[in-house]
Scaffold this motif. Structure first.
Motif, mmCIF file in Angstrom:
data_model
loop_
_atom_site.group_PDB
_atom_site.id
_atom_site.type_symbol
_atom_site.label_atom_id
_atom_site.label_comp_id
_atom_site.label_asym_id
_atom_site.label_seq_id
_atom_site.Cartn_x
_atom_site.Cartn_y
_atom_site.Cartn_z
ATOM 1 N N ILE A 5 2.852 -2.281 5.532
ATOM 2 C CA ILE A 5 3.339 -3.661 5.630
ATOM 3 C C ILE A 5 4.053 -3.990 4.323
ATOM 4 O O ILE A 5 3.894 -3.280 3.328
ATOM 5 N N TYR A 6 4.865 -5.027 4.318
ATOM 6 C CA TYR A 6 5.737 -5.279 3.178
ATOM 7 C C TYR A 6 5.305 -6.447 2.302
ATOM 8 O O TYR A 6 5.980 -6.762 1.338
ATOM 9 N N GLU A 7 4.194 -7.078 2.633
ATOM 10 C CA GLU A 7 3.586 -8.088 1.777
ATOM 11 C C GLU A 7 2.091 -7.809 1.770
ATOM 12 O O GLU A 7 1.556 -7.270 2.739
ATOM 13 N N LEU A 8 1.409 -8.147 0.701
ATOM 14 C CA LEU A 8 -0.025 -7.890 0.620
ATOM 15 C C LEU A 8 -0.730 -8.483 1.829
ATOM 16 O O LEU A 8 -0.445 -9.609 2.246
ATOM 17 N N GLY A 9 -1.648 -7.725 2.410
ATOM 18 C CA GLY A 9 -2.351 -8.211 3.589
ATOM 19 C C GLY A 9 -3.381 -7.232 4.082
ATOM 20 O O GLY A 9 -3.933 -6.442 3.311
ATOM 21 N N ASP A 28 -3.988 -0.374 -1.761
ATOM 22 C CA ASP A 28 -3.054 -1.331 -2.360
ATOM 23 C C ASP A 28 -2.721 -2.527 -1.470
ATOM 24 O O ASP A 28 -1.891 -3.336 -1.814
ATOM 25 N N ASN A 29 -3.358 -2.644 -0.325
ATOM 26 C CA ASN A 29 -3.124 -3.729 0.646
ATOM 27 C C ASN A 29 -1.690 -3.773 1.159
ATOM 28 O O ASN A 29 -1.223 -4.804 1.644
ATOM 29 N N LEU A 30 -0.981 -2.635 1.070
ATOM 30 C CA LEU A 30 0.353 -2.481 1.644
ATOM 31 C C LEU A 30 0.414 -1.264 2.571
ATOM 32 O O LEU A 30 1.072 -1.298 3.596
ATOM 33 N N TYR A 44 -3.207 6.929 25.460
ATOM 34 C CA TYR A 44 -3.600 5.790 24.643
ATOM 35 C C TYR A 44 -2.395 4.941 24.278
ATOM 36 O O TYR A 44 -1.272 5.437 24.220
ATOM 37 N N ILE A 45 -2.676 3.687 23.992
ATOM 38 C CA ILE A 45 -1.685 2.793 23.397
ATOM 39 C C ILE A 45 -2.260 2.374 22.051
ATOM 40 O O ILE A 45 -3.283 1.693 21.989
ATOM 41 N N PHE A 46 -1.620 2.840 20.982
ATOM 42 C CA PHE A 46 -1.995 2.464 19.620
ATOM 43 C C PHE A 46 -1.332 1.127 19.347
ATOM 44 O O PHE A 46 -0.111 1.027 19.283
ATOM 45 N N GLN A 47 -2.133 0.071 19.238
ATOM 46 C CA GLN A 47 -1.588 -1.262 18.961
ATOM 47 C C GLN A 47 -2.102 -1.693 17.599
ATOM 48 O O GLN A 47 -3.309 -1.729 17.363
ATOM 49 N N VAL A 48 -1.171 -1.977 16.694
ATOM 50 C CA VAL A 48 -1.546 -2.351 15.338
ATOM 51 C C VAL A 48 -1.380 -3.857 15.154
ATOM 52 O O VAL A 48 -0.489 -4.485 15.732
ATOM 53 N N PHE A 49 -2.288 -4.417 14.381
ATOM 54 C CA PHE A 49 -2.297 -5.847 14.070
ATOM 55 C C PHE A 49 -2.242 -5.975 12.553
ATOM 56 O O PHE A 49 -2.882 -5.189 11.848
ATOM 57 N N ALA A 50 -1.487 -6.929 12.050
ATOM 58 C CA ALA A 50 -1.393 -7.121 10.604
ATOM 59 C C ALA A 50 -1.270 -8.596 10.281
ATOM 60 O O ALA A 50 -0.749 -9.377 11.079
ATOM 61 N N ASN A 51 -1.788 -8.960 9.115
ATOM 62 C CA ASN A 51 -1.520 -10.297 8.593
ATOM 63 C C ASN A 51 -1.378 -10.192 7.087
ATOM 64 O O ASN A 51 -1.889 -9.274 6.460
ATOM 65 N N ASP A 52 -0.627 -11.112 6.495
ATOM 66 C CA ASP A 52 -0.424 -11.088 5.049
ATOM 67 C C ASP A 52 -1.110 -12.278 4.414
ATOM 68 O O ASP A 52 -1.680 -13.137 5.105
ATOM 69 N N THR A 53 -1.072 -12.318 3.092
ATOM 70 C CA THR A 53 -1.787 -13.375 2.368
ATOM 71 C C THR A 53 -1.179 -14.760 2.578
ATOM 72 O O THR A 53 -1.814 -15.756 2.261
ATOM 73 N N SER A 54 0.037 -14.830 3.133
ATOM 74 C CA SER A 54 0.642 -16.126 3.447
ATOM 75 C C SER A 54 0.214 -16.631 4.824
ATOM 76 O O SER A 54 0.604 -17.713 5.242
ATOM 77 N N GLY A 55 -0.554 -15.819 5.554
ATOM 78 C CA GLY A 55 -1.015 -16.219 6.881
ATOM 79 C C GLY A 55 -0.114 -15.792 8.022
ATOM 80 O O GLY A 55 -0.334 -16.190 9.162
ATOM 81 N N ASN A 56 0.915 -14.999 7.743
ATOM 82 C CA ASN A 56 1.789 -14.496 8.797
ATOM 83 C C ASN A 56 1.073 -13.375 9.551
ATOM 84 O O ASN A 56 0.436 -12.513 8.943
#
Length: 86
Positions: A5-9, A28-30, A44-56
């Protein structure tokens, strides 16, 4: 499974439609990773979930893959017989 991911999260994933979620490791949270060498044969379906420190949040990325650990059949090697005629 590597994920960046491109922002800490944080990041996690599911292989079965969200019934069980797996937490991914990171230093490194990235950049995130999860290693599982015991995934049973199947589709299988690999589904990834992510959120960053801004709440996105992002829950839209997925990848379909198959696991097949069965060995392919052994090839048939024809044998030839040699005949001697006297």
């Amino acid at each position: 499974f590597p994920v960046t991911i491109y922002e800490l999260g944080s990041a996690w994933f599911s292989l079965n439609g969200g019934t069980i979620n797996y937490t991914m490791t990171t230093s490194d949270n990235l950049n995130f990773n999860y290693t599982n060498s015991s995934v049973p044969d199947g589709n299988y379906i690999f589904q990834v979930f992510a959120n960053d420190t801004s709440g996105n949040n992002n829950f839209t990325e997925n990848l379909t893959f198959s696991v097949n650990t069965s060995l392919p059949p052994s090839p048939l090697v024809p044998t030839t017989k040699t005949r001697s005629l006297f």
